[in-house]
Enzyme design. Structure first.
Site, short mmCIF file in Angstrom:
data_model
loop_
_atom_site.label_atom_id
_atom_site.label_comp_id
_atom_site.label_asym_id
_atom_site.label_seq_id
_atom_site.Cartn_x
_atom_site.Cartn_y
_atom_site.Cartn_z
N SER A 157 0.74 -1.52 0.45
CA SER A 157 0.27 -0.20 -0.02
C SER A 157 0.87 1.18 0.56
O SER A 157 1.78 1.51 -0.41
CB SER A 157 -0.74 -0.33 1.64
OG SER A 157 -1.64 0.76 1.01
N ASP A 324 -8.93 -6.92 -4.08
CA ASP A 324 -8.54 -5.48 -3.10
C ASP A 324 -9.17 -4.49 -4.34
O ASP A 324 -9.00 -3.99 -5.33
CB ASP A 324 -6.98 -5.31 -3.74
CG ASP A 324 -6.43 -4.24 -2.75
OD1 ASP A 324 -7.19 -3.33 -2.37
OD2 ASP A 324 -5.37 -3.97 -3.01
N HIS A 357 -8.02 -5.26 0.56
CA HIS A 357 -6.31 -4.79 0.47
C HIS A 357 -5.66 -5.46 1.00
O HIS A 357 -4.67 -4.77 0.93
CB HIS A 357 -6.89 -3.09 0.46
CG HIS A 357 -5.82 -2.48 0.73
ND1 HIS A 357 -4.26 -2.71 -0.05
CD2 HIS A 357 -5.20 -1.28 1.33
CE1 HIS A 357 -3.89 -1.25 0.26
NE2 HIS A 357 -3.87 -0.96 1.04
#
Lengths: 396, 198
Positions: A157, A324, A357
């Site tokens: 991320s 995600d 995610h």
């Protein structure tokens, strides 16, 4: 309570504070005259200093990536699944470094630290930070540890964004970039979610325009709401369906009954929000979400990611997860395409997962296989530089 | 002789330091060899999770890709050579893949199992059953190989699509095929290997 830790854990770890007295010029034009980073390290740095891995954390992460802080600790570090002896980031082979980012709220200098100029907490006056500021501070940390070149810089991320920024800012100081569930820039939808979260915090009366620490208040409700919004977007519809469905925690739909109804998912979200709001700083949350929004890998390369990656010298591993939707596989594929067009070494795995995610933090057999296979390459290049160093010593 | 003799022949057709794209690269054996012997810059595309893991461990660039979804992410003429070994028959639309390969690469190398081999023909003729060979050990109802062709079929397609055949080689492992494959490739070769261009 357990006296012993799992065998494949780094076990008991103690974070360390590293002070810096040389000024750090920030992307916003302001300067931090001194600062500190809270850092955890696992494993041993080899004599050639060629086996060091930098782990960059994401939005709500910190320096505690693996192991336990005490024998009573119920939860290990956030990447315990992947860091430890025999795990993909194998502490028997690598020296792993994970700092709390500047601007964080777990020991590194940030909005909850005291501003030396005023003697009061910085609060919202803390300088806005960008990924490049973190990368610069991490480079200073590398200098302090005597690490000229990271064997790899890895992160998921926002952490993946830092790994990519590393590849462009310090091309000769990184051999591999491991970019997981990340993107070269956020989409409008992503920025919108972050803005809703920021608004939740700012509209809490206890936020006090960001100076809540001085007023001895905490915008708990706003921060909890921000976390709830974020948390939903980090999960997948499928996962929430499987985990909670429409199960009730209390109340009933039976006719003639008028008891308050609470779905399991409501209770879960409230718990997530409450837990987060008691150990995270609202100003750090604002700062981190803005850094995410502002990140645009190719901005100063004529908005051309191929040109941007043209500056990189390292090899790349890119990983995405099927469900995600915050950092969708398409974003990773864009990164991969730019890397191929820039003629860089890159491998890409699109992992099937129903965990959204958050999958980048969680166990997944294929994910582990991919990381393990790639880290064997990282290890072999660490060995090569050992051999090079050894042959150089031999020739002297 | 190794089972993948086709890989040895392909290596001879690829110039040193070429930029190579390998479609359905498997565990990266070909690219690993090309990297070592020809110093190529290369990427492999693969869809099978275990093969991707092996390719990564083999030190080659492997990009998880579903070839049936097209290759529009690759610009025209962005590779010197686009290779596809033993995978044409698993494609949903082999002719479109071929077209894409020729758009992306200046040259293409394709290898496929020749279904015109006399052993396959005999199996169908004598037993009336779809051939199951050592090389292609699948039953008809459960096989990734959905588009078999013969040497003649392939050349007819190339002719139709105005694809230029630069080189061709035929591989046969067994006797007498090995000795006489040159006389009648469509009948005696196990594997056909083509170097193509637009």
């Amino acid at each position: 309570m357990s006296d012993t830790f799992p065998e494949n854990s780094v076990g008991l770890v103690t974070p360390e504070v590293v002070h810096f007295d040389d000024p750090l010029e920030l992307a916003c034009g302001r300067t931090l005259h001194n600062y500190q980073l809270m850092v955890e390290t696992y494993g041993e740095l080899n004599s050639e200093k060629s086996n060091a891995i930098l782990i960059c954390h994401a939005l709500s992460g910190n320096h505690h990536a693996a192991g336990y802080h005490s024998v009573d600790d119920k939860k290990p570090g956030w990447w315990e699944n992947h860091i430890g002896p025999g795990k993909p980031f194998d502490t028997n082979q690598f020296f792993i470094v994970c700092p709390n980012n500047l601007g964080g709220c777990h020991g590194s200098t940030g909005p909850s630290s005291i501003n030396p100029d005023t003697g009061k907490p910085w609060g919202v006056d803390f300088p806005p930070l960008r990924a490049r500021d973190w990368v610069q501070s991490q480079a200073k940390l590398a200098d302090r540890l005597g690490i000229q070149q990271w064997a790899a810089v890895a992160g998921g991320s926002l952490g993946g964004m830092q790994a990519m920024r590393w590849a462009l800012e310090y091309p000769d100081r990184i051999r591999h970039a491991i970019v997981i569930a990340s993107a070269m820039k956020l989409s409008a939808q992503n920025i919108a979610f972050n803005e809703i979260a920021r608004n939740a915090i700012k509209s809490d009366p206890d936020f006090r325009d960001g100076h809540f620490l001085e007023s001895n208040t905490l915008p708990r409700n706003g921060l909890a709401l921000a976390r709830m919004i974020g948390h939903v977007t980090y999960l997948s519809d499928e996962l929430m369906g499987n985990k909670f469905g429409r199960e009730l925690r209390s109340g009933s739909f039976q006719q003639g009954q008028d008891t308050p109804i609470e779905f399991q998912v409501e209770s879960y979200l409230r718990h997530q929000g409450d837990a987060f709001s008691s150990n995270f700083d609202a100003n750090t949350y604002l700062l981190m979400t803005k850094a995410l929004d502002y990140f645009d890998l190719a901005r100063e390369y004529g908005n051309d990611p191929v040109k941007a990656f043209g500056h990189a010298l390292c090899d790349f591993l890119v990983v995405s997860f099927s469900t995600d939707w915050r950092f969708a596989p398409e974003r990773s594929q864009e990164t991969v395409k730019a890397l191929i067009d820039a003629n860089k070494n890159v491998s890409y795995a699109a992992i099937d997962s129903n965990l959204g995610h958050d999958a980048f933090l969680l166990p997944n057999e294929r994910y582990e296989h991919i990381l393990t296979a790639y880290m064997s390459r990282v290890a072999s290049t660490a060995d090569h530089s050992e051999q090079r160093a050894a042959s150089m010593e031999g020739s002297l | 002789m190794s089972i993948r003799t086709d890989l040895d022949i392909i290596q001879q057709w690829i110039a040193p330091k070429s930029r190579v794209l390998d479609l359905a690269c498997g565990d990266g054996t070909l690219l690993k060899n090309l990297k070592q012997h020809k110093q190529v810059e290369s990427y492999g595309l693969e869809i099978d999770p275990d093969k991707i893991t092996h390719a990564i461990a083999n030190g080659v660039n492997v990009v998880e890709t579903n070839l049936d979804q097209g290759l529009s992410q690759f610009p025209d003429n962005s590779f010197d050579v686009v290779v596809m070994t033993q995978a044409l028959q698993v494609m949903r639309y082999p002719h479109l893949v071929l077209e894409e390969m020729l758009r992306i690469g200046k040259e293409c190398i394709v290898t496929f199992p020749n279904f015109g081999n006399w052993r396959a023909r005999t199996s169908l003729l004598l037993h009336g059953r779809m051939p199951v060979t050592k090389q292609l050990a699948y039953q008809w109802y459960d096989t990734p190989n959905i588009h078999f062709c013969t040497v003649n079929d392939f050349e007819a397609l190339c002719d139709e699509q105005k694809i230029r055949l630069i080189h061709k080689e035929f591989v046969a492992e067994r006797i007498p095929d090995k000795q006489i494959k040159g006389i009648w490739p469509n009948l005696f070769s196990d594997t056909a290997i083509y170097l193509l261009s637009k």
